[in-house]
Design an enzyme around this catalytic site. Structure first.
Site, PDB file in Angstrom:
ATOM      1  N   GLY A 108       0.819  -1.206   0.000  1.00 38.26           N
ATOM      2  CA  GLY A 108       0.000   0.000   0.000  1.00 38.26           C
ATOM      3  C   GLY A 108       0.852   1.255   0.000  1.00 38.26           C
ATOM      4  O   GLY A 108       2.080   1.180  -0.166  1.00 38.26           O
ATOM      5  N   ASP A 109       0.227   2.396   0.182  1.00 33.85           N
ATOM      6  CA  ASP A 109       0.994   3.647   0.079  1.00 33.85           C
ATOM      7  C   ASP A 109       2.061   3.739   1.158  1.00 33.85           C
ATOM      8  O   ASP A 109       3.129   4.306   0.923  1.00 33.85           O
ATOM      9  CB  ASP A 109       0.065   4.875   0.059  1.00 33.85           C
ATOM     10  CG  ASP A 109      -0.755   5.025   1.326  1.00 33.85           C
ATOM     11  OD1 ASP A 109      -0.929   4.006   2.025  1.00 33.85           O
ATOM     12  OD2 ASP A 109      -1.209   6.137   1.615  1.00 33.85           O
ATOM     13  N   ASP A 167      -8.612  -2.065  -1.067  1.00 33.68           N
ATOM     14  CA  ASP A 167      -9.490  -0.883  -1.049  1.00 33.68           C
ATOM     15  C   ASP A 167      -9.625  -0.176  -2.390  1.00 33.68           C
ATOM     16  O   ASP A 167     -10.493   0.672  -2.547  1.00 33.68           O
ATOM     17  CB  ASP A 167      -8.959   0.142  -0.039  1.00 33.68           C
ATOM     18  CG  ASP A 167      -9.077  -0.360   1.388  1.00 33.68           C
ATOM     19  OD1 ASP A 167      -9.922  -1.242   1.628  1.00 33.68           O
ATOM     20  OD2 ASP A 167      -8.318   0.124   2.246  1.00 33.68           O
ATOM     21  N   ARG A 187     -30.917  -6.009  10.642  1.00 30.95           N
ATOM     22  CA  ARG A 187     -29.703  -6.704  11.111  1.00 30.95           C
ATOM     23  C   ARG A 187     -28.463  -6.053  10.523  1.00 30.95           C
ATOM     24  O   ARG A 187     -28.494  -5.588   9.385  1.00 30.95           O
ATOM     25  CB  ARG A 187     -29.726  -8.168  10.671  1.00 30.95           C
ATOM     26  CG  ARG A 187     -30.950  -8.944  11.120  1.00 30.95           C
ATOM     27  CD  ARG A 187     -30.929  -9.121  12.637  1.00 30.95           C
ATOM     28  NE  ARG A 187     -32.251  -9.530  13.110  1.00 30.95           N
ATOM     29  CZ  ARG A 187     -32.587 -10.799  13.333  1.00 30.95           C
ATOM     30  NH1 ARG A 187     -31.725 -11.757  13.095  1.00 30.95           N
ATOM     31  NH2 ARG A 187     -33.787 -11.093  13.795  1.00 30.95           N
ATOM     32  N   GLU A 202     -12.002 -23.380 -28.509  1.00 31.22           N
ATOM     33  CA  GLU A 202     -12.845 -24.411 -29.145  1.00 31.22           C
ATOM     34  C   GLU A 202     -12.670 -24.478 -30.660  1.00 31.22           C
ATOM     35  O   GLU A 202     -12.875 -25.521 -31.264  1.00 31.22           O
ATOM     36  CB  GLU A 202     -14.318 -24.190 -28.792  1.00 31.22           C
ATOM     37  CG  GLU A 202     -14.872 -22.845 -29.258  1.00 31.22           C
ATOM     38  CD  GLU A 202     -16.323 -22.619 -28.833  1.00 31.22           C
ATOM     39  OE1 GLU A 202     -16.943 -23.524 -28.282  1.00 31.22           O
ATOM     40  OE2 GLU A 202     -16.820 -21.500 -29.059  1.00 31.22           O
ATOM     41  N   GLN A 212     -21.210 -20.268 -19.590  1.00 26.00           N
ATOM     42  CA  GLN A 212     -22.274 -19.263 -19.761  1.00 26.00           C
ATOM     43  C   GLN A 212     -23.198 -19.230 -18.559  1.00 26.00           C
ATOM     44  O   GLN A 212     -24.090 -18.406 -18.493  1.00 26.00           O
ATOM     45  CB  GLN A 212     -23.138 -19.614 -20.977  1.00 26.00           C
ATOM     46  CG  GLN A 212     -22.441 -19.451 -22.290  1.00 26.00           C
ATOM     47  CD  GLN A 212     -23.397 -19.692 -23.446  1.00 26.00           C
ATOM     48  OE1 GLN A 212     -24.352 -20.448 -23.327  1.00 26.00           O
ATOM     49  NE2 GLN A 212     -23.117 -19.049 -24.565  1.00 26.00           N
TER      50      GLN A 212
HETATM   51  P1  ADP Z   1       0.450  -0.218   3.575  1.00 28.88           P
HETATM   52  O1  ADP Z   1       1.658  -0.503   2.738  1.00 28.88           O
HETATM   53  O2  ADP Z   1      -0.592  -1.268   3.385  1.00 28.88           O
HETATM   54  O3  ADP Z   1      -0.035   1.183   3.399  1.00 28.88           O
HETATM   55  P2  ADP Z   1       1.568   0.514   6.159  1.00 28.88           P
HETATM   56  O4  ADP Z   1       1.152   1.924   6.068  1.00 28.88           O
HETATM   57  O5  ADP Z   1       1.401  -0.182   7.466  1.00 28.88           O
HETATM   58  O6  ADP Z   1       0.853  -0.432   5.096  1.00 28.88           O
HETATM   59  O7  ADP Z   1       3.101   0.454   5.756  1.00 28.88           O
HETATM   60  C1  ADP Z   1       3.787  -0.777   5.719  1.00 28.88           C
HETATM   61  C2  ADP Z   1       5.205  -0.609   6.209  1.00 28.88           C
HETATM   62  O8  ADP Z   1       5.903   0.346   5.385  1.00 28.88           O
HETATM   63  C3  ADP Z   1       5.338  -0.001   7.598  1.00 28.88           C
HETATM   64  O9  ADP Z   1       5.173  -0.981   8.604  1.00 28.88           O
HETATM   65  C4  ADP Z   1       6.745   0.532   7.583  1.00 28.88           C
HETATM   66  O10 ADP Z   1       7.690  -0.482   7.808  1.00 28.88           O
HETATM   67  C5  ADP Z   1       6.921   1.006   6.157  1.00 28.88           C
HETATM   68  N1  ADP Z   1       6.763   2.454   6.090  1.00 28.88           N
HETATM   69  C6  ADP Z   1       5.632   3.151   5.926  1.00 28.88           C
HETATM   70  N2  ADP Z   1       5.877   4.474   5.896  1.00 28.88           N
HETATM   71  C7  ADP Z   1       7.207   4.611   6.070  1.00 28.88           C
HETATM   72  C8  ADP Z   1       8.116   5.724   6.128  1.00 28.88           C
HETATM   73  N3  ADP Z   1       7.677   6.983   6.033  1.00 28.88           N
HETATM   74  N4  ADP Z   1       9.417   5.462   6.296  1.00 28.88           N
HETATM   75  C9  ADP Z   1       9.875   4.201   6.401  1.00 28.88           C
HETATM   76  N5  ADP Z   1       9.082   3.128   6.353  1.00 28.88           N
HETATM   77  C10 ADP Z   1       7.769   3.317   6.196  1.00 28.88           C
END
Ligand code: ADP
Length: 741
Positions: A112-113, A160, A286, A621, A656
Site C-alpha cells: 500500500g501507500d 481498497d 440486522r 474451441e 455461460q
Molecule cells: P500499507 O503498505 O498497506 O499502506 P503501512 O502503512 O502499514 O501499510 O506500511 C507498511 C510498512 O511500510 C510499515 O510498517 C513501515 O515499515 C513502512 N513504512 C511506511 N511508511 C514509512 C516511512 N515513512 N518510512 C519508512 N518506512 C515506512
C-alpha cells in the site's frame, strides 16, 4: 561479508508488504519468472520490509519452480508484515547491508501507500546508508560503488482500490467477489422475511468497495467517505426504503463504508444506520460487518491476470533500468499496464483523506476519477423507485445472440435508469422474433427486482436473427407498439443483425428510430468496448473449474487439454491460460500445426521426465479444425512415452451459466445507463442513429454501426484488431522455463 558472485547479472528482490491482498502471489510469480527469463537473479524477501531488516534466510534465492502453484492461493505466500524497524535509519541501514551481501540493488515492492513510501525513503537514503556502511567497515568500498543506486518499482496491493494512478489495485476485485457473495446470500434470506440488512464493508477513506458493492448487490442506499450525505439523510434513506418496498422490493440493503461520515465529518456507523431504520420503519434490521473475510480466499480471475501483467512489467522495469531511473508505480489504465512516477501517485493518494477531512468533497470525488463520479449518480438513479413515467419516450430492450451472464443486470439497470429519466421501458421476450410476435411488456421498477445478480436472461435470447423477409414485420412491430428507441443487449449475432438491418433501414419506416447495441457475450469478440459483459464471469468459471482440476490431478502424472469457448476469438483461452498458469495455449489467431504439436509433446516428455506432475494446455474451441481437443489428446497420449497420461476437459456451457461477477454487474449497469442516456439524447435531438458501444480511454462512446464492416472480420466473427493479443508475450515469458524453450 559481502560477496560479488553476480557481477554481471542484475539481482533483484521482490517483497509484499503492508496489508495482504489476494493477487499478490500472481505479482510475485510474474516478477520471479520474468526476471529469470531476462537473465537476472531473483530473491524473495519474506515478511515484507521487516525481512529486509532481518536478512538471513528471510531473503531467499528463488528459482522458476519456487513460484509454482501459487496463482490460486489467497494472501501472500512470502508473507507480509508491518515493520517499525524499517522506519528507523538503523533498520534501513541493516536492510541495505543485507541487500548488498547478495548484490541486490533492484526492488519490486507490492504494498500500500505506506510500503511504497517506506521503500522510496529507503531508495532516497541509499547512497548515505552505503557511505555509513563503508565507513563502519561493514561493506567494502568497491561493492558500494558498484551498487550506488537502488532501483525500485511499486505495484499497489490493496483491497481498497484507494490509489490514484491506477484504475485497480491488486486485491480489490477479489474483495468485491467476497462482498457480493455475502450480499447475495443476505439478500436471499432478507427477501424471505422482508427484512433489512446493513452491511459494513472496508474502506476508511475510499468508498470504492462500498459503491461498487451497492451497485452490484442491488442495494438501496450507500454511504461512502468521499460523498457524505446531505443533512436529513436519515429521512432520505427511510423514504427510499419505503418507496422501494411499495414498488415491490422484498428486501432492503444499506451498504456502509467503514469510513462513512456525515457532512460535518461525524462518523456514521452501521449500528447507527440500523437504529435509524429500526426506529423509523419499525422493522427488524440486522447488521453484518464483513471484516477480514473481504481480504481472504482465492483470487478472482482479474486478480490473477492483471497482477500477472503488473509483475511482468515491474520486473522488466527494474531489470532494464539505468542508474538515473525514476521510481515508477506500475498500475493499470484501461486494461493496459500504465506507469506513473511513484511518489507523485502516493502524494495524490494521500491528499484525498485530507480533502475529505477539510470537507472538500467535490475535489475528493474528482480525484477518484470520472467513472467513479458517474457511478455515484447512476446508483442514485437506479436505487430510487420512480413514479410511473409519463411524457417520456417508449424504449424497448431485447437480447440477441448467445447467453451472457449480466444480461439481466443490464436490463434491470436500463429499466430503472430509463424510468428515472421519465421513459416507459418495454421488455421484449424472445429477441427480434419475439418483437415480431408482439411479446412486448412494459417493465416497471419492481418487475426487475432481484435481477441484478441473476444469471441467464429473463427476457430470453436467440441466435436466430430476422431474415430480410422478416424486416417488414420487425418494422411493423416497432411502429405498432410506438417504440421510440431500441436497446439491443447481445453478442455477435445481435450486432450483425442490427448492422444488416441498418443497411436496409431506408426501406422500412419503423427503422427510423435510434438503436444502440450493448456488448454482452462471454466470447469478448465484439468491436468497441474492450471487455464484453459476461466475459469476466466466464473467465471466473474457467478458473474455478481448472483450480479443481489441478487439485484432482496433482497426485498423478497427467496432462490436461482444457477446451474453452470463444468461437474464433481466443480471449477466454489466452486470459484463462494467464489466470491458471497454463503451460500452453492454442488459439485460432495463431493457428496450430503438426510441428507445434510435436514440439509440444517433446517438451512435455522431457519435463515430466524431469519431475513435472501436471501439464495444462488451454485450447480455444475453434483453434484448429483438424486438431480437435480429442485429436490433440490422442496424439499427446500416443507420444507420451509412458511418462504421463492425457485427459480432455471440455468446460462447455458451464462458462455461460454462472451468476454475473461484480465486474460484469458494474459494467452492465454502467453501459446500460450510458445507452439509455444516448437514446434519450437522440430522441430529444430528433435524430435516429444506429450505434454500438465503443470506448474512449475506458469511457463509453457510441460508434456508428456501419463501422462494423471495417472493424469486424465477419467470416470469423471477431474484430480485426484485438487488444488482448498484445498480452501473448507475457504468456510466453511465464509459461515455459527458459531452458525448456
Ligand atoms: P500499507 O503498505 O498497506 O499502506 P503501512 O502503512 O502499514 O501499510 O506500511 C507498511 C510498512 O511500510 C510499515 O510498517 C513501515 O515499515 C513502512 N513504512 C511506511 N511508511 C514509512 C516511512 N515513512 N518510512 C519508512 N518506512 C515506512
Amino acid at each position: 561479508m559481502p560477496t560479488a558472485t553476480n557481477q554481471h547479472r542484475p539481482a533483484i528482490a521482490v517483497l509484499t508488504s503492508g496489508g495482504d491482498a489476494p493477487g499478490m502471489n500472481a505479482v510475485v510469480r510474474a516478477v520471479v519468472r520474468t526476471a529469470i527469463g531476462a537473465g537476472a537473479e531473483v530473491y524473495a524477501v519474506f515478511e515484507g520490509l521487516q525481512g529486509l531488516v532481518d536478512g538471513g534466510d528471510r531473503i531467499r534465492r528463488f528459482e522458476w519452480r519456487s513460484v509454482g502453484s501459487v496463482l490460486h492461493r489467497g494472501g501472500t505466500v512470502i508473507g507480509t508484515a508491518r515493520s517499525t524497524d524499517f522506519r528507523t535509519r538503523d533498520g534501513r541501514r541493516r536492510a541495505a547491508q543485507h541487500l548488498l551481501e547478495r548484490g541486490i540493488d533492484r526492488l519490486v515492492v507490492v504494498g500500500g501507500d505506506g510500503s511504497l513510501t517506506g521503500t522510496d525513503v529507503f531508495r532516497a537514503g541509499w547512497p548515505e546508508l552505503l557511505a555509513e556502511l563503508v565507513e563502519a567497515g561493514t561493506v567494502p568500498a568497491e561493492i558500494a560503488a558498484r551498487h550506488g543506486h537502488l532501483v525500485i518499482a511499486g505495484v499497489v496491493g490493496s483491497i481498497d482500490n484507494d490509489m490514484v494512478g491506477t484504475d485497480m489495485t491488486v486485491g480489490a476485485d477479489t474483495a468485491l467477489h467476497r462482498i457480493l457473495e455475502a450480499i447475495d446470500a443476505l439478500a436471499s434470506t432478507a427477501a424471505s422475511h422482508q427484512r433489512s440488512f446493513v452491511v459494513e464493508v472496508m474502506g476508511r477513506h475510499c468508498g470504492y468497495l462500498a459503491l461498487m458493492a451497492a451497485i452490484a448487490g442491488g442495494a438501496d442506499y450507500v454511504l461512502i467517505p468521499e460523498n457524505p450525505p446531505a443533512e436529513g439523510w436519515e429521512d432520505d434513506m427511510c423514504t427510499r426504503l419505503r418507496e422501494g418496498r411499495a414498488a415491490g422490493r422484498r428486501e432492503s440493503i444499506v451498504v456502509v463504508a467503514e469510513g462513512a461520515t456525515d457532512r460535518d465529518g461525524r462518523a456514521i456507523t452501521s449500528t447507527q444506520v440500523r437504529d435509524v431504520l429500526a426506529d423509523r420503519l419499525g422493522e427488524d434490521v440486522r447488521v453484518t460487518i464483513l471484516g477480514h473475510v473481504q481480504r481472504g480466499g482465492a483470487p478472482s480471475a482479474y486478480d490473477r491476470w492483471m497482477p500477472t501483467l503488473l509483475g511482468h512489467a515491474a520486473a522488466l522495469e527494474v531489470v532494464q533500468a539505468g542508474p538515473d531511473h525514476e521510481p515508477q508505480l506500475i498500475g493499470v489504465r484501461d486494461n493496459r499496464v500504465y506507469r506513473t512516477p511513484l511518489m507523485d501517485a502516493v502524494e495524490r493518494t494521500r491528499q484525498i483523506p485530507q480533502l475529505i477531512e477539510a470537507g472538500r468533497y467535490r475535489e475528493a470525488m474528482a480525484a477518484r476519477g470520472s467513472s467513479f463520479t458517474d457511478m455515484v449518480e447512476v446508483f442514485d438513479r437506479i436505487a430510487r423507485a420512480h413514479e410511473a413515467p409519463s411524457g417520456g419516450a417508449r424504449i424497448a430492450v431485447l437480447h440477441g445472440g448467445g447467453l451472457a451472464p449480466g444480461m439481466n443486470t443490464a436490463v434491470r439497470a436500463a429499466v430503472r435508469f430509463g424510468q428515472s429519466r421519465g421513459h416507459t421501458m418495454l421488455g421484449v421476450t424472445g429477441s427480434f422474433l419475439g418483437l415480431v410476435d408482439g411479446r412486448i411488456d412494459e417493465l416497471a421498477w419492481g418487475d426487475v427486482d432481484g435481477w441484478v445478480g441473476l444469471g441467464g436472461a429473463e427476457l430470453g435470447t436467440r441466435r436466430r436473427m430476422p431474415t430480410m423477409e422478416q424486416y417488414y414485420a420487425v418494422s411493423r412491430a416497432l411502429e405498432n407498439y410506438d417504440i421510440d428507441a431500441l436497446l439491443v443487449v447481445g453478442g455477435h449475432w445481435a450486432y450483425q443483425a442490427v448492422y444488416e438491418m441498418h443497411v436496409e433501414r431506408d426501406r422500412y419506416p419503423g427503422f427510423s428510430i435510434p438503436v444502440i447495441c450493448l456488448p454482452a457475450t462471454i466470447d469478448n469478440n465484439l468491436p468497441g468496448w474492450e471487455t464484453t459483459i459476461g466475459a469476466d464471469t466466464a473467465l471466473n468459471e474457467i478458473v474455478a473449474g481448472v483450480d479443481r482440476l489441478k487439485q484432482s490431478a496433482m497426485a498423478s502424472q497427467r496432462a490436461f487439454v482444457v477446451e474453452v469457448m470463444g468461437r474464433y476469438c481466443g480471449y477466454l483461452a489466452l486470459l484463462g491460460a494467464l489466470c491458471t498458469g497454463a503451460e500452453r495455449v492454442y488459439l485460432h489467431e495463431e493457428g496450430v500445426t503438426l510441428a507445434d504439436l510435436s514440439q509440444d509433446v517433446e517438451r512435455m516428455v522431457a519435463s515430466f521426465r524431469a519431475g513435472r506432475r501436471f501439464h495444462l494446455a488451454i485450447r480455444n474451441e475453434s483453434a484448429s479444425e483438424g486438431y480437435t481437443t480429442d485429436v490433440m489428446c490422442r496424439l499427446f497420449a500416443e507420444e507420451s512415452q509412458g511418462e504421463f497420461d492425457v485427459r480432455p476437459m471440455v468446460l462447455g456451457h458451464l462458462q455461460q451459466g454462472g451468476n454475473p461477477t461484480p465486474f460484469d454487474r458494474v459494467h452492465a449497469t454502467r453501459l446500460a445507463a450510458y445507452c439509455v442516456d444516448w437514446l434519450s439524447a437522440q430522441i430529444s435531438a430528433g435524430t435516429s442513429q444506429w450505434a454500438f458501444v465503443g470506448s474512449d480511454h475506458g469511457r463509453p462512446t457510441a460508434e456508428p454501426i456501419r463501422a462494423m464492416a471495417d472493424l469486424v472480420d465477419s467470416a470469423l466473427a471477431r474484430p480485426r484488431e484485438q487488444w488482448w493479443l498484445a498480452l501473448r508475450p507475457v504468456m510466453a515469458a511465464l509459461a515455459t522455463e527458459p531452458d525448456d524453450r
